[in-house]
Design a protein around this motif. Sequence first.
Motif, short mmCIF file in Angstrom:
data_model
loop_
_atom_site.label_atom_id
_atom_site.label_comp_id
_atom_site.label_asym_id
_atom_site.label_seq_id
_atom_site.Cartn_x
_atom_site.Cartn_y
_atom_site.Cartn_z
N THR A 152 0.84 -1.21 0.00
CA THR A 152 0.00 0.00 0.00
C THR A 152 0.87 1.25 0.00
OG1 THR A 152 -1.76 -1.17 1.17
CG2 THR A 152 -1.81 1.24 1.25
N TYR A 153 1.89 1.28 0.86
CA TYR A 153 2.81 2.42 0.90
C TYR A 153 3.45 2.65 -0.47
CZ TYR A 153 2.95 2.56 6.09
OH TYR A 153 2.67 2.67 7.42
N LEU A 154 3.89 1.56 -1.10
CA LEU A 154 4.55 1.67 -2.39
C LEU A 154 3.59 2.22 -3.45
CD1 LEU A 154 7.19 1.19 -3.88
CD2 LEU A 154 6.46 -1.15 -4.31
N ARG A 155 2.37 1.72 -3.47
CA ARG A 155 1.38 2.19 -4.45
C ARG A 155 1.08 3.67 -4.23
NH1 ARG A 155 -3.65 2.40 -3.47
NH2 ARG A 155 -3.71 0.70 -1.97
N ARG A 156 0.84 4.03 -3.00
CA ARG A 156 0.52 5.44 -2.69
C ARG A 156 1.71 6.36 -2.95
NH1 ARG A 156 -2.77 4.58 2.99
NH2 ARG A 156 -4.63 3.65 2.06
N ALA A 157 2.92 5.90 -2.61
CA ALA A 157 4.12 6.71 -2.84
C ALA A 157 4.32 6.96 -4.33
CB ALA A 157 5.34 6.02 -2.24
N LYS A 158 4.13 5.93 -5.15
CA LYS A 158 4.28 6.11 -6.59
C LYS A 158 3.23 7.07 -7.13
CE LYS A 158 4.41 1.69 -7.82
NZ LYS A 158 4.61 0.44 -8.55
N ALA A 159 2.01 6.99 -6.62
CA ALA A 159 0.95 7.90 -7.06
C ALA A 159 1.30 9.35 -6.69
CB ALA A 159 -0.39 7.50 -6.45
N GLU A 160 1.81 9.54 -5.47
CA GLU A 160 2.19 10.90 -5.05
C GLU A 160 3.38 11.42 -5.86
OE1 GLU A 160 2.64 11.59 -0.87
OE2 GLU A 160 0.67 10.75 -0.42
N LEU A 161 4.34 10.56 -6.12
CA LEU A 161 5.49 10.98 -6.94
C LEU A 161 5.03 11.37 -8.34
CD1 LEU A 161 8.34 8.47 -6.05
CD2 LEU A 161 8.32 10.94 -5.67
N LYS A 162 4.16 10.59 -8.91
CA LYS A 162 3.64 10.91 -10.24
C LYS A 162 2.94 12.27 -10.22
CE LYS A 162 0.64 9.21 -13.88
NZ LYS A 162 -0.37 8.22 -14.27
N GLN A 163 2.15 12.48 -9.20
CA GLN A 163 1.43 13.76 -9.08
C GLN A 163 2.43 14.93 -8.96
OE1 GLN A 163 -1.16 13.91 -5.69
NE2 GLN A 163 -1.77 16.00 -6.04
N VAL A 164 3.44 14.75 -8.16
CA VAL A 164 4.43 15.82 -7.96
C VAL A 164 5.21 16.08 -9.24
CG1 VAL A 164 6.58 16.42 -6.77
CG2 VAL A 164 4.69 15.45 -5.49
#
Length: 176
Positions: A152-164
Amino acid sequence: MSQLHIVEKAIKGNEEAFEELVKAESAKLYKTAFLYVRNKEDALDVLQDTVCKAFISIESLRQPEYFRTWLTKILIRTAYELLKKKKKTVLMESAFLEKKAAVYQESELDLTFAISALNQNYQTVIILFYYHDLSIRSIAETMNKPEGTIKTYLRRAKAELKQVLEGGELYGQKMV
């Protein structure tokens, strides 16, 4: 000589074996420290403190096959300790503004800056997964979390990185 054998020698107090292990991991450890603290001097301090702590407590390592994970754990904790100390340092208003301006000029929202903007758990998961090539299971052991949580952390982190990286925003704030 296998790395496991070298770790076992280091646990028994062989300084040369410990030095060999640290040399083999030093480049990866430095890169990891730099990702957390974002400057050369602090990364070197974190690395030095990590090696010192590891040397002092090597005999407490119960499973030699997890030496890298154990050493990485020490590095992450040491980096966070340094970051906490730095947060407690009160900067004068002009020094604060100069520091912020320098950060933005240097990084213009590159990947390192984007990773550093993530919360600690997401940051750690990204670094361990992509920079240390650790498996989900190894990351879960390192962070003392269930594998599902790490996923879950990995999925959410990748989503936030993509957004940034695409939009320049994190947590509703413009980053540039």
